[in-house]
Design a protein around this motif. Structure first.
Motif, PDB file in Angstrom:
ATOM      1  N   GLU A 198       0.808  -1.102   0.097  1.00 37.88           N
ATOM      2  CA  GLU A 198      -0.120   0.080  -0.115  1.00 37.88           C
ATOM      3  C   GLU A 198       0.547   1.222  -0.101  1.00 37.88           C
ATOM      4  OE1 GLU A 198      -2.411  -0.757   3.492  1.00 37.88           O
ATOM      5  OE2 GLU A 198      -4.121  -1.843   2.164  1.00 37.88           O
ATOM      6  N   VAL A 201       2.312   1.953  -3.658  1.00 39.38           N
ATOM      7  CA  VAL A 201       1.169   2.327  -4.502  1.00 39.38           C
ATOM      8  C   VAL A 201       0.808   3.765  -4.064  1.00 39.38           C
ATOM      9  CG1 VAL A 201      -1.468   2.232  -4.978  1.00 39.38           C
ATOM     10  CG2 VAL A 201      -0.180   0.180  -4.713  1.00 39.38           C
ATOM     11  N   ALA A 202       0.628   4.118  -2.893  1.00 41.02           N
ATOM     12  CA  ALA A 202       0.555   5.497  -2.625  1.00 41.02           C
ATOM     13  C   ALA A 202       1.541   6.426  -2.944  1.00 41.02           C
ATOM     14  CB  ALA A 202       0.203   5.753  -0.896  1.00 41.02           C
ATOM     15  N   ASP A 203       2.875   5.961  -2.733  1.00 44.21           N
ATOM     16  CA  ASP A 203       3.941   6.833  -3.422  1.00 44.21           C
ATOM     17  C   ASP A 203       4.362   6.571  -4.562  1.00 44.21           C
ATOM     18  OD1 ASP A 203       4.368   7.293  -0.692  1.00 44.21           O
ATOM     19  OD2 ASP A 203       6.223   6.120  -0.225  1.00 44.21           O
ATOM     20  N   LYS A 204       3.553   5.751  -5.445  1.00 40.20           N
ATOM     21  CA  LYS A 204       3.637   5.682  -6.950  1.00 40.20           C
ATOM     22  C   LYS A 204       4.949   5.107  -7.282  1.00 40.20           C
ATOM     23  CE  LYS A 204       0.419   9.340  -7.842  1.00 40.20           C
ATOM     24  NZ  LYS A 204      -0.744   8.648  -7.924  1.00 40.20           N
ATOM     25  N   LYS A 205       5.365   4.101  -6.457  1.00 45.07           N
ATOM     26  CA  LYS A 205       6.668   3.431  -6.796  1.00 45.07           C
ATOM     27  C   LYS A 205       6.275   2.243  -7.554  1.00 45.07           C
ATOM     28  CE  LYS A 205       9.508   5.273  -2.630  1.00 45.07           C
ATOM     29  NZ  LYS A 205      10.031   4.933  -1.669  1.00 45.07           N
ATOM     30  N   ASP A 207       3.846   0.580 -11.001  1.00 45.79           N
ATOM     31  CA  ASP A 207       2.730   0.906 -11.934  1.00 45.79           C
ATOM     32  C   ASP A 207       2.005  -0.353 -11.764  1.00 45.79           C
ATOM     33  OD1 ASP A 207       1.489   1.168 -14.068  1.00 45.79           O
ATOM     34  OD2 ASP A 207       3.278   1.074 -15.494  1.00 45.79           O
ATOM     35  N   THR A 208       0.691   0.140 -11.226  1.00 45.85           N
ATOM     36  CA  THR A 208      -0.425  -0.838 -10.874  1.00 45.85           C
ATOM     37  C   THR A 208      -1.298  -1.230 -12.239  1.00 45.85           C
ATOM     38  OG1 THR A 208      -1.757   1.169 -10.280  1.00 45.85           O
ATOM     39  CG2 THR A 208      -0.739  -0.154  -8.455  1.00 45.85           C
ATOM     40  N   THR A 209      -0.814  -0.677 -13.388  1.00 50.09           N
ATOM     41  CA  THR A 209      -1.522  -0.937 -14.564  1.00 50.09           C
ATOM     42  C   THR A 209      -0.579  -2.180 -15.126  1.00 50.09           C
ATOM     43  OG1 THR A 209       0.020   0.221 -15.961  1.00 50.09           O
ATOM     44  CG2 THR A 209      -1.873   1.264 -15.283  1.00 50.09           C
ATOM     45  N   ARG A 212      -0.320  -6.112 -10.250  1.00 53.01           N
ATOM     46  CA  ARG A 212      -1.545  -6.099  -9.386  1.00 53.01           C
ATOM     47  C   ARG A 212      -1.858  -7.023  -8.229  1.00 53.01           C
ATOM     48  NH1 ARG A 212      -4.556 -10.235 -11.463  1.00 53.01           N
ATOM     49  NH2 ARG A 212      -3.746 -11.018 -13.270  1.00 53.01           N
TER      50      ARG A 212
END
Length: 286
Positions: A198, A201-205, A207-209, A212
Motif C-alpha cells: 500500500e 502504491v501511495a508513493d507511486k513506486k 505501476d499498478t497498470t 496488481r
C-alpha cells in the motif's frame, strides 16, 4: 603523611573507579534493532524519530543497530546484544522458542491485530492461487511472517504446495525486493506484506497498470516490539508507555506513527502468536 605504597594504592583505586565509571557510561546505551524486511535506508528513516522519542522517555542514549538478516535479529535479542527488537510474528515465535520462553512482546500496532499479506502478479492469466502452479513465485525472507510463513500457510490450505507445484520458489529477502522481482519479470508472482504494498502504491513506486494484487489473505496477528524477560520491569513499563502514549495529535507522534505505518500502538501478549506458531509447525518451519 602518605607513604609511597599508600600513594600507589590510592592512585590504583582512583584509576579503577574512573575505569568503572567510564565502562558504566559506555554501557549506558539502549540498543534497538529490527528485522530487515525493507531496505536499510528505509529502516533507518523509520527508526530515527522513534529513537529520539525513546531517548527522552528512558533518559539515556538510544541507538538503532541494523542486522544483516532475520536470524541475526533473533539472535541479537536472545543473546541480549540489543534491548528492544521489532519482530514479525514468526520471528517473535522463533526468538521465544530459541530463548526457552524468555522473549516478551510488549506492544503491536493496532493494524497488527488484523494483518494481511497480498499476492501480486504482472501476468494477466494469473487470477487465483491455483493459477500459480507451474510458475516462478517469490516470497520475501524465509523467516518472514507476512512474506513467507502465512502466504505459504494459505497456499497449503488452498491445496497448493509451493515446493511441489511451483516451477521455482524464490526468496527476495525483503518485501520491496519482492515487488521489484515481479515488476521486472524475474518471477511471475510474489507474496508480501500488505502495508508495504500500500505504501508503494501511495508513493507511486509501482505501476499498478502492470503489477496488481490478485489475492489478499485472511487476517492474522503479526509484528510486535519485543524485549528479553531479564529486562527490569520498570524499564519494560517505561517502554510500553512510550509506545502507548504516541498519538497523531502531536507533531512527534504523527511523524513516528506515520513512519511506522500505525494508527496507534496497543498492548500485546504471547498468546496472540499461537496461531503463527501452529502455522510454522504445520509447515515444518519451526
Amino acid at each position: 603523611m602518605l607513604t609511597n605504597t599508600s600513594r600507589t594504592l590510592r592512585a590504583l583505586f582512583t584509576c579503577a573507579v574512573l575505569s568503572l565509571t567510564a565502562a558504566a557510561h559506555a554501557q549506558a546505551v539502549f540498543r534497538v534493532t529490527a528485522i530487515p524486511d525493507e531496505s536499510p535506508t528505509e529502516l533507518a528513516r523509520k527508526a530515527a524519530p522513534l529513537v529520539k522519542h525513546l531517548e527522552a522517555t528512558l533518559g539515556m542514549k538510544v541507538e538503532f543497530t541494523p542486522v544483516s538478516d532475520y536470524a541475526a535479529a533473533v539472535e541479537a535479542l536472545v543473546n541480549k546484544k540489543v534491548d528492544l527488537a521489532w519482530f514479525g510474528g514468526f520471528t517473535f515465535v522463533q526468538a521465544n522458542a530459541r530463548s526457552g520462553g524468555k522473549i516478551i512482546p510488549l506492544v503491536q500496532r493496532e493494524e497488527d491485530e488484523q494483518f494481511k499479506s497480498v499476492f501480486i502478479t504482472s501476468e494477466p492469466g494469473i487470477k487465483t492461487l491455483a493459477d500459480l502452479k507451474g510458475k516462478d513465485v517469490s516470497f520475501g525472507s524465509q523467516s518472514s511472517t507476512s512474506g513467507h510463513l502465512m502466504p505459504r500457510s494459505f497456499l497449503l490450505q488452498a491445496g497448493v504446495d509451493p515446493d511441489k507445484d511451483f516451477k521455482r520458489v524464490a526468496f527476495s529477502g525483503a518485501h520491496d525486493a519482492t515487488i521489484a522481482a515481479v515488476a521486472s519479470g524475474k518471477v511471475q508472482a510474489g507474496a508480501l506484506n500488505i502495508s508495504v504494498w500500500e505504501r508503494f502504491v501511495a508513493d507511486k513506486k509501482v505501476d499498478t497498470t502492470k503489477v496488481r494484487v490478485f489475492y489478499t489473505t485472511p487476517p492474522y496477528f503479526d509484528y510486535n516490539w519485543s524485549v528479553h524477560a531479564d529486562m527490569p520491569a520498570a524499564t519494560r513499563e517505561k517502554l510500553t508507555r512510550a509506545f502507548l502514549s504516541l498519538n497523531k495529535t502531536t507533531p512527534e507522534g504523527k511523524d513516528i506513527l506515520e513512519l511506522q505505518r500505525a494508527t496507534r500502538f496497543v498492548p500485546t501478549k504471547p498468546e496472540n502468536y499461537k496461531g503463527i506458531e501452529a502455522a510454522a509447525r504445520s509447515a515444518s518451519l519451526l
